[in-house]
Design an enzyme around this catalytic site. Structure first.
Site, PDB file in Angstrom:
ATOM      1  N   GLU A   1       3.935   4.044  -0.368  1.00  0.00           N
ATOM      2  CA  GLU A   1       4.753   4.418  -1.544  1.00  0.00           C
ATOM      3  C   GLU A   1       4.020   4.092  -2.847  1.00  0.00           C
ATOM      4  O   GLU A   1       4.657   3.841  -3.876  1.00  0.00           O
ATOM      5  CB  GLU A   1       6.116   3.722  -1.505  1.00  0.00           C
ATOM      6  CG  GLU A   1       7.031   4.246  -0.423  1.00  0.00           C
ATOM      7  CD  GLU A   1       7.430   5.700  -0.631  1.00  0.00           C
ATOM      8  OE1 GLU A   1       7.626   6.119  -1.778  1.00  0.00           O
ATOM      9  OE2 GLU A   1       7.537   6.421   0.373  1.00  0.00           O
TER      10      GLU A   1
ATOM     11  N   THR B   1       0.806  -1.224   0.000  1.00  0.00           N
ATOM     12  CA  THR B   1       0.000   0.000   0.000  1.00  0.00           C
ATOM     13  C   THR B   1       0.835   1.268   0.000  1.00  0.00           C
ATOM     14  O   THR B   1       0.607   2.167  -0.810  1.00  0.00           O
ATOM     15  CB  THR B   1      -0.949   0.006   1.217  1.00  0.00           C
ATOM     16  OG1 THR B   1      -1.773  -1.162   1.162  1.00  0.00           O
ATOM     17  CG2 THR B   1      -1.819   1.248   1.222  1.00  0.00           C
TER      18      THR B   1
END
Length: 686
Positions: free
Chosen positions: A469, A467
């Site tokens: 970056e 999830t």
């Protein structure tokens, strides 16, 4: 007059054919005979076991960054009080995590920010080693140096580096990266926090206009952060009826705590995001700003600046170009996550395979029990995963090399290549690792469920890699969009970016009708030929690219561009994954061919073949649907994949030993290289 055709007489040839069919039917109906045949085949395979020089393979794998990793491992081995216990509270874990980071920097003398600037490859190797010790520590280091430090260095100018570099490096200036908001994560252009310039005081005023704009999930914010790089919409006065002009999202350095008392500064509200599924050594917090004033110099002004009288200047002409340049400079975080995810996979694979070699269950009557890794089902779970771990290692190492080169040259083509490749590899590798962690846990049965054996901790800590970056689904869409852009550009006379070079040929060669002769070739030499393997991967990508381009063009007429994209979304994600698999295989083949040690090269070739053929078999329906692979060839691929899994099993110990992860790093009793069961029983108190 027509001569009547005589009736066929039974002869020896037809009789032998009948006998052959009876024998085949007997084999199908007699499982004992079938098992015996398979055992005989396995025995023959076993005589051909490769001899692997583990030290040579390890040296080739770890390369010149071995020293910094050994330094990290040695430091924590010498300081057992800094090792993270299995049972630890959230607050204690956060305190320990900061002590661990301080110890590395101030006692071990490691200065990560210098590596970020001068030797990115060494920095990523450092992150890999630190993450192997405790993933929370790896992420906390990444927040401090990749995100907070990286934003100051990459988005700021010389004045910012001169002022903040040493404090960031020695941890005097612990900081945060405040981009994500409660209502906006992936859609960074939709951020609502505002920074309004006040020309009278020569300051920016940072405000959170509503609850949806509260900065959320901000690492280092809840306890340790003193500064934050805050992403906010820059608003400048226009001195007309419009009032202000929105210049888009910019980054600002905002002090959030008093340097002496460590209390939140006036106008800044800080709250703890609370206990998480994993990574509880990282103090994620939420930030709200109420008329917080900062000096004009705190604008990170590499891509856009504001003068004393409120005039805006930039070398980039549009909001979108400035935004793209800003995010492009933050790509190092994705590179680090892809690379670190492979290190998690190495740890998990090492634990699962060492245990599977140790654990014995059942066996032939009146004979010793056999290792569970001798069972084909266990090999099916773990050997392709081990092959993938090697494949990902070489692909992400190549990505790090490209990133390092990009930071030195700032070549536009390389920048675009790294941006797309890092998005794809981060998404693909982290998704694969997340699934593999559950498989490893299951493969180790009840003992895999014990927290001390680490699978649960690794799985929970790593899960968020999919999830942050960049959400993996969003990143894969970026890859697909770039592929379509390249595809469209080809028909306008353009050239392909570095990573997409193979598409230049594939649009002509691979999209022609499959050769009915080669579609039936089933010989082992052919199936293990790198050219066949790479051609198959690239053929699939090219077919997917051409077909989705046709679909998008068709649906856009009735649904518009957004609607067409959503209608074809699953197709686009499959395209992106297929392309990344092609890149991974190409880099693996290059690594095999470049290996200087013959025994290591032979082992890597075996592992590479398993990786390639397992992927082809997993998507065999695609190849069969377009007659790229005939039924007999599909059967041969399946058979060879199982054979290669058995061959890799024969050198599995050497392959995981080449990762060179000592027991005090893996820290799982069931994976100890000596007296594993004894250490396990001592752990629980016997």
């Amino acid at each position: 007059m027509q001569t009547p055709t005589p009736k066929s007489e039974p002869n020896s040839e037809s009789a032998s054919e009948a006998e052959r069919r009876i024998r085949r039917l007997t084999l199908h109906l007699n499982p004992v005979a079938d098992v015996a045949a398979k055992q005989l085949e396995m025995a023959r395979c076993g005589r051909g076991k490769l001899s692997v020089d583990t030290s040579s393979l390890s040296s080739y794998m770890r390369g010149k960054q071995r020293d910094i990793q050994e330094k990290v491992f040695a430091y924590f081995n010498a300081n057992p009080h800094l090792q993270t216990p299995v049972e630890i509270s959230k607050d204690d874990h956060r305190i320990l995590c900061m002590k661990q980071l301080m110890g590395l920097v101030r006692e071990a003398g490691i200065r990560p920010l210098h590596y970020v600037v001068d030797d990115p490859a060494k920095y990523f190797a450092l992150l890999e080693a630190v993450g192997s010790v405790d993933m929370s520590l790896g992420i906390k280091m990444g927040v401090q140096y990749s995100l907070w430090g990286g934003s100051v260095l990459n988005l700021g100018t010389k004045k910012h580096k001169d002022k903040y570099f040493d404090g960031i490096d020695n941890l005097d200036y612990a900081g945060c990266f405040a981009m994500t908001e409660l209502h906006h994560g992936s859609n960074v252009q939709g951020l609502q926090t505002v920074a309004t310039f006040d020309p009278i005081t020569d300051e920016f005023i940072i405000d959170t206009p509503n609850d949806g704009a509260i900065k959320w999930w901000i690492g280092n914010a809840a306890m340790h952060g003193k500064f934050a790089t805050v992403f906010a919409r820059l608003k400048l006065p226009t001195y007309d009826t419009k009032g202000v002009s929105d210049m888009g999202v910019h980054a600002f350095i905002v002090p959030i705590r008093d340097m002496k008392t460590h209390q939140p500064l006036p106008g800044i509200e800080i709250h703890d995001c609370g206990h998480k599924v994993g990574l509880n050594g990282v103090d994620n917090g939420a930030l709200r700003f109420c008329s917080v004033r900062i000096p004009r110099d705190n604008l990170l002004n590499r891509f856009g600046d504001v003068s004393r009288d409120g005039k805006y200047t930039s070398g980039l002409p549009t909001v979108n170009k400035r935004f793209a340049a800003t995010l492009g400079e933050l790509v190092g975080g994705r590179v680090g996550l892809a690379y670190s995810s492979v290190s998690v996979l190495k740890v998990a694979a090492t634990i699962a395979i060492r245990y599977s070699l140790l654990r014995q269950q059942f066996g032939p009557p009146n004979q010793p029990e056999v290792s569970i890794l001798d069972y084909q089902s266990q090999q099916h779970k773990l050997m392709p995963m081990l092959a993938s771990t090697y494949a990902f290692h070489f692909a992400t190492t190549n990505l790090v090399e490209k990133y390092s080169q990009m930071k030195k040259t700032h070549d536009d083509e390389l920048v675009a290549d790294v941006h797309a490749l890092s998005a794809g590899l981060k998404a693909y590798v982290t998704s694969y690792t997340a699934k593999s962690l559950s498989i490893c846990r299951e493969a180790c049965g009840g003992h895999g469920y014990a927290a001390v054996n680490r699978f649960g901790i690794l799985r929970n800590d790593h899960d968020i890699f999919q999830t942050f970056e960049g959400d993996n689904t969003v990143l894969l869409q970026q890859v697909a969009a770039d592929l379509l852009k390249q595809y469209k550009g080809k028909f306008k006379g353009g050239t392909f970016a570095v990573t997409w070079n193979y598409l230049r040929e594939s649009m002509n060669t691979y999209l022609s009708q499959p050769n009915p002769v080669t579609a039936r070739w089933e010989g082992e030499d052919h199936l293990r030929d790198p050219k066949f393997q790479l051609d198959a991967f690239r053929y699939r990508t090219s077919r997917l690219l051409q077909s989705v381009a046709v679909r998008l063009r068709k649906h856009s007429k009735s649904l518009g561009d957004f609607g067409a994209w959503n209608r074809c979304l699953n197709h686009l994600l499959t395209l992106a994954e297929s392309h990344i698999e092609s890149v991974i295989l190409a880099k693996f083949i290059e690594a095999v061919q470049s290996c200087p040690d013959s025994s290591s090269q032979a082992a890597l070739k075996l592992v590479c073949d398993l990786y390639a053929l397992d992927r082809i078999w997993n998507d065999i329906g695609t190849y069969r649907n377009v007659d790229y692979v005939a039924p007999n060839k599909a059967k041969a691929i399946h058979k060879l994949t199982e054979y290669l899994s058995f061959q890799v099993r024969n050198i599995a110990r050497e392959l995981v030993d080449a990762f060179d992860l000592p027991d005090h790093v893996t820290r799982a009793p069931i994976a100890m290289q000596s007296e594993a069961y004894s250490q396990y029983t001592r752990y629980v108190g016997f």
